[in-house]
Design a protein around this motif. Structure first.
Motif, PDB file in Angstrom:
ATOM      1  N   SER A 104      70.189  16.758   6.848  1.00 29.05           N
ATOM      2  CA  SER A 104      71.138  17.053   5.761  1.00 29.05           C
ATOM      3  C   SER A 104      72.153  18.116   6.135  1.00 29.05           C
ATOM      4  CB  SER A 104      70.382  17.470   4.498  1.00 29.05           C
ATOM      5  OG  SER A 104      69.791  16.357   3.877  1.00 29.05           O
ATOM      6  N   VAL A 105      71.717  19.174   6.793  1.00 25.84           N
ATOM      7  CA  VAL A 105      72.666  20.235   7.133  1.00 25.84           C
ATOM      8  C   VAL A 105      73.668  19.760   8.181  1.00 25.84           C
ATOM      9  CG1 VAL A 105      71.081  22.066   6.469  1.00 25.84           C
ATOM     10  CG2 VAL A 105      71.144  21.313   8.849  1.00 25.84           C
ATOM     11  N   LEU A 106      73.373  18.627   8.831  1.00 29.35           N
ATOM     12  CA  LEU A 106      74.306  18.010   9.773  1.00 29.35           C
ATOM     13  C   LEU A 106      75.126  16.898   9.116  1.00 29.35           C
ATOM     14  CD1 LEU A 106      71.907  17.822  12.844  1.00 29.35           C
ATOM     15  CD2 LEU A 106      73.860  19.367  12.576  1.00 29.35           C
ATOM     16  N   GLY A 107      74.925  16.710   7.807  1.00 26.01           N
ATOM     17  CA  GLY A 107      75.753  15.768   7.062  1.00 26.01           C
ATOM     18  C   GLY A 107      75.091  14.459   6.708  1.00 26.01           C
ATOM     19  N   THR A 108      73.873  14.188   7.202  1.00 21.34           N
ATOM     20  CA  THR A 108      73.171  12.951   6.862  1.00 21.34           C
ATOM     21  C   THR A 108      72.302  13.231   5.644  1.00 21.34           C
ATOM     22  OG1 THR A 108      73.197  12.213   9.155  1.00 21.34           O
ATOM     23  CG2 THR A 108      71.619  11.146   7.688  1.00 21.34           C
ATOM     24  N   LEU A 134      59.332  13.182  -3.018  1.00 18.38           N
ATOM     25  CA  LEU A 134      60.227  13.446  -1.893  1.00 18.38           C
ATOM     26  C   LEU A 134      61.682  13.237  -2.287  1.00 18.38           C
ATOM     27  CD1 LEU A 134      58.263  11.879   1.101  1.00 18.38           C
ATOM     28  CD2 LEU A 134      58.974  14.270   0.912  1.00 18.38           C
ATOM     29  N   ASP A 135      61.928  12.324  -3.218  1.00 20.89           N
ATOM     30  CA  ASP A 135      63.304  12.076  -3.656  1.00 20.89           C
ATOM     31  C   ASP A 135      63.844  13.207  -4.529  1.00 20.89           C
ATOM     32  OD1 ASP A 135      65.546  10.168  -3.567  1.00 20.89           O
ATOM     33  OD2 ASP A 135      65.261  10.060  -5.734  1.00 20.89           O
ATOM     34  N   LYS A 136      62.988  14.171  -4.873  1.00 16.56           N
ATOM     35  CA  LYS A 136      63.461  15.349  -5.607  1.00 16.56           C
ATOM     36  C   LYS A 136      64.088  16.385  -4.674  1.00 16.56           C
ATOM     37  CE  LYS A 136      59.952  14.655  -9.180  1.00 16.56           C
ATOM     38  NZ  LYS A 136      58.665  15.134  -9.755  1.00 16.56           N
ATOM     39  N   LEU A 137      63.966  16.165  -3.363  1.00 21.08           N
ATOM     40  CA  LEU A 137      64.657  17.024  -2.403  1.00 21.08           C
ATOM     41  C   LEU A 137      66.166  16.816  -2.533  1.00 21.08           C
ATOM     42  CD1 LEU A 137      62.463  16.240   0.755  1.00 21.08           C
ATOM     43  CD2 LEU A 137      62.331  18.300  -0.660  1.00 21.08           C
ATOM     44  N   PRO A 138      66.979  17.724  -1.991  1.00 23.83           N
ATOM     45  CA  PRO A 138      68.430  17.489  -1.992  1.00 23.83           C
ATOM     46  C   PRO A 138      68.821  16.197  -1.283  1.00 23.83           C
ATOM     47  CG  PRO A 138      67.944  19.781  -1.468  1.00 23.83           C
ATOM     48  CD  PRO A 138      66.639  19.054  -1.479  1.00 23.83           C
ATOM     49  N   THR A 139      68.060  15.799  -0.280  1.00 22.75           N
ATOM     50  CA  THR A 139      68.302  14.556   0.438  1.00 22.75           C
ATOM     51  C   THR A 139      67.830  13.364  -0.399  1.00 22.75           C
ATOM     52  OG1 THR A 139      67.783  15.773   2.458  1.00 22.75           O
ATOM     53  CG2 THR A 139      67.906  13.371   2.634  1.00 22.75           C
ATOM     54  N   ARG A 351      81.183  16.387  12.407  1.00 25.27           N
ATOM     55  CA  ARG A 351      80.186  17.407  12.077  1.00 25.27           C
ATOM     56  C   ARG A 351      80.756  18.309  10.987  1.00 25.27           C
ATOM     57  NH1 ARG A 351      76.001  20.640  15.891  1.00 25.27           N
ATOM     58  NH2 ARG A 351      75.314  18.488  16.028  1.00 25.27           N
ATOM     59  N   PRO A 352      80.149  18.346   9.807  1.00 28.23           N
ATOM     60  CA  PRO A 352      80.735  19.080   8.680  1.00 28.23           C
ATOM     61  C   PRO A 352      80.561  20.592   8.793  1.00 28.23           C
ATOM     62  CG  PRO A 352      78.647  18.102   8.038  1.00 28.23           C
ATOM     63  CD  PRO A 352      78.916  17.626   9.441  1.00 28.23           C
ATOM     64  N   VAL A 362      73.891  22.588   0.885  1.00 24.83           N
ATOM     65  CA  VAL A 362      72.854  22.737   1.906  1.00 24.83           C
ATOM     66  C   VAL A 362      73.458  23.333   3.183  1.00 24.83           C
ATOM     67  CG1 VAL A 362      71.417  20.904   0.964  1.00 24.83           C
ATOM     68  CG2 VAL A 362      73.106  20.340   2.723  1.00 24.83           C
ATOM     69  N   LYS A 363      74.779  23.351   3.232  1.00 26.60           N
ATOM     70  CA  LYS A 363      75.516  24.060   4.277  1.00 26.60           C
ATOM     71  C   LYS A 363      76.850  24.467   3.673  1.00 26.60           C
ATOM     72  CE  LYS A 363      76.937  23.569   9.120  1.00 26.60           C
ATOM     73  NZ  LYS A 363      76.941  22.610  10.277  1.00 26.60           N
ATOM     74  N   LYS A 364      77.233  25.723   3.878  1.00 26.73           N
ATOM     75  CA  LYS A 364      78.477  26.200   3.267  1.00 26.73           C
ATOM     76  C   LYS A 364      79.193  27.117   4.244  1.00 26.73           C
ATOM     77  CE  LYS A 364      80.274  27.952  -1.121  1.00 26.73           C
ATOM     78  NZ  LYS A 364      79.920  28.566  -2.423  1.00 26.73           N
ATOM     79  N   ASP A 365      80.413  26.735   4.569  1.00 28.03           N
ATOM     80  CA  ASP A 365      81.230  27.515   5.504  1.00 28.03           C
ATOM     81  C   ASP A 365      80.468  27.807   6.805  1.00 28.03           C
ATOM     82  OD1 ASP A 365      83.319  27.576   3.646  1.00 28.03           O
ATOM     83  OD2 ASP A 365      82.499  29.357   2.683  1.00 28.03           O
ATOM     84  N   GLY A 366      79.778  26.776   7.291  1.00 32.67           N
ATOM     85  CA  GLY A 366      79.089  26.891   8.564  1.00 32.67           C
ATOM     86  C   GLY A 366      77.708  27.508   8.515  1.00 32.67           C
ATOM     87  N   VAL A 367      77.244  27.914   7.333  1.00 34.74           N
ATOM     88  CA  VAL A 367      75.933  28.569   7.192  1.00 34.74           C
ATOM     89  C   VAL A 367      74.954  27.605   6.522  1.00 34.74           C
ATOM     90  CG1 VAL A 367      74.668  30.501   6.195  1.00 34.74           C
ATOM     91  CG2 VAL A 367      77.020  30.842   7.017  1.00 34.74           C
TER      92      VAL A 367
END
Length: 580
Positions: A104-108, A134-139, A351-352, A362-367
């Motif tokens: 997820s943090v890589l965009g998938t 498991l579907d309650k995760l952000p992914t 790559r986001p 789950v990722k913001k401004d590279g963090v």
């Protein structure tokens, strides 16, 4: 028709409508966004309103009420839908949760997963509750329903029972049947499997094939039986054959088949100019393969090969969603869809720098900021492997005249054993090793020899296998016993012993198949294991898949299964397993 998973109640939908009327503020507004419109295949300008996990509005207007809204200026940035991995095997040392976080943090932000491990090991009721949790995760987490175990099981009928198959297939988070590795059985008259394929089609769910090297005739027969997609094309011509026959076709770039660059070269040379029926997959690669990235790597390969940016992104977003008939909830940036959005610095760099998954950063401004979640595996009966039986020197008698020889990382052929297997140690110059497969419950055993797995492997024990049964390999019987004892002590995983000392130890604390450690740690552990095995003479590219596929009967020519050494082509047991 297929049930849909109700994500928003009537009350929640009414609240979402209030946002458009200016009565409620959206949670996030992405203003001045240049976004990929998947339907028009164009980059358009818009302001995008999000409320919690849903996209509410995409257009020129700003929200009328925004007192509690997080407003993000996306000028000079580019927005694309969250990427989808439609063919994940989330059990390759990692587990579905750790894989989801890493991807997820890589965009998938969406995974469509193999259900094999749950089907073979987990109580049905607990397993179906597990996939909902498991579907309650952000992914977003969707699943397949397997028709076969990809091996010969002693109790296959009770596992693939009517009740189990029906409830899995009908579950709204299960979005396809397959992958169909036992397709020869269907062609040869297995009406039970054909029944479940027909039930899948009645539910309006596609069927994923597994058809490596299939001829036009075979592909045509499988299309008549209901298969609608395949990911096993290994050349551009094989891709075109599948497209010509109406298949949705997935291009693979995985740890054992890194084919994507070659496929694009060949497809462009063959003149393909419509990519709307193509998808892409990493096909359950081993951990270290993901060190460089996830689906964004495949998109980047496509762009680098001259595929248009719009088509490259569509093969990991919109094309996938349309194939699974889920483009009303994922795969595009439009009102009503789940808020999976990747924010890019350049159109050509997938790559986001920021990722929204279900409307959560789950990722913001590279963090990276994926929420820390301690998933309660034990609530579903998923625990460390408990081996309540002993292995002794009395179990280490080798008399079978037939061994297995590795042709490559995953293909085995039979060979005649020509040395004295009663000795306690095999000569160092030999490329042969003792090989044992033992029921995880200690009921049966198979003792033979494997050729070309390694030259200097003293003692190795592993609970990571297709069925979760125990594999022991080595040249020294004492070190093999020690490896098993260490494996038992740590309750599952992988152990390498040399001269009575532990060289490598990887704990897999979920069924002895998966680790609860973060993906970055698993990557390093796997790299150390692979390096140690190659140093000791493992000659191929992927020992993890070698271990996984020793029992997998979808591959030629012989396999070591629960029933014994099995001739794949003749469908017969050459030497049966022995009860202990």
């Amino acid at each position: 028709m297929a049930q849909r998973f109700e994500r928003w109640t009537k009350k929640k939908i009414r609240l979402q409508l209030q946002i458009l009327r200016g009565e409620v503020a959206p949670t996030i507004c992405l203003k001045n966004a240049t976004y990929l419109n998947s339907v028009r295949k164009k980059w358009l300008q818009a302001n995008i309103w999000i409320y919690e996990d849903r996209i509410i509005y995409v257009g020129k207007e700003m929200p009328l009420k925004a007192d509690t809204t997080e407003i993000i200026d996306c000028s000079d940035q580019f927005l694309v839908p969250g990427y989808i991995e439609h063919h994940a095997h989330p059990f390759q040392l990692y587990n579905p949760h750790t894989l989801a976080e890493y991807a997820s943090v890589l965009g998938t932000t969406t995974l469509i997963n193999d259900n094999m491990v749950w089907f073979l090991n987990t109580d049905k009721k607990k397993a179906l509750t597990l996939i909902e949790d498991l579907d309650k995760l952000p992914t977003s987490m969707f699943w397949w329903c397997r028709y076969d175990a990809q091996t010969e099981l002693l109790e296959e009928e009770s596992i693939f029972s009517y009740s189990n198959m029906k409830e899995w297939l009908e579950h709204p988070l299960v979005v396809q049947g397959g992958e169909l590795t036992a397709w020869p059985k269907v062609l040869n008259g297995d009406d039970s499997m054909l029944h479940w394929m027909q039930e899948t089609k009645k539910l309006s769910k596609p069927i994923e094939g597994h058809l490596p090297g299939a001829s036009e005739r075979t592909l045509t027969q499988m299309a008549l039986l209901g298969v609608s997609c395949d990911h096993e094309a290994m050349t551009g011509e094989e891709v075109l054959m599948r497209l010509d026959l109406g298949y949705t076709t997935s291009l693979r770039n995985s740890s054992i088949r890194p084919d994507l660059s070659k496929l694009f070269d060949e497809l462009l040379e063959l003149g393909l100019d419509d990519f709307s029926r193509l998808m892409m997959t990493t096909d359950g690669s081993t951990p270290s393969f993901y060190e460089q990235g996830f689906m964004e790597v495949l998109i980047s390969i496509a762009i680098d090969k001259g595929i248009s940016e719009v088509d490259a992104y569509a093969m990991a977003t919109y094309n996938v969603a349309r194939h699974y008939r889920m483009d009303d909830c994922i795969g595009m940036i439009a009102p009503g869809r789940i808020a999976h959005i990747n924010i890019l610095e350049k159109k050509t760099n997938p790559r986001p720098i920021s990722v929204l998954a279900k409307g959560m950063w789950v990722k913001k401004d590279g963090v990276d900021c994926y929420p820390a979640i301690n998933f309660p595996w034990n609530d579903y009966g998923i625990a460390p492997l408990s081996l309540d039986w002993e292995l002794t020197s009395n179990d280490m008698h080798f008399s079978m005249p037939l061994g297995v020889e590795m042709v490559n990382a995953v293909i085995l052929k039979p060979y005649r054993i020509s040395f004295d297997v009663t000795q306690d140690e095999i000569a160092a110059e030999s490329d042969e090793s003792f090989f044992m497969m033992i029921d995880k419950n200690g009921r049966w055993i198979i003792n033979t020899v494997v050729k070309r797995f390694a030259k200097a492997l003293s003692g190795f024990a592993c609970s990571y296998s297709n069925t979760g049964d125990i594999i022991i390999i080595g040249k020294n019987k004492n070190d093999m016993l020690l490896a098993f004892q260490e494996l038992k002590k740590q309750q599952g995983g992988i152990v390498l012993i040399e001269n009575g000392e532990v060289i490598i130890s990887i704990k897999l604390d979920l069924y002895g198949l998966m680790s609860t450690k973060k993906m970055e740690i698993i990557i390093e552990e796997e790299k150390q294991l692979v390096n140690a095995l190659k140093k000791r003479g493992y000659p191929f590219e992927d020992p993890i898949y070698s271990l996984l596929f020793f029992a997998s009967t979808h591959l030629p020519y012989v396999r070591v299964t629960q029933r014994g050494i099995f001739d794949v082509k003749k469908k017969t047991v050459l030497f049966p397993s022995i009860m202990r």
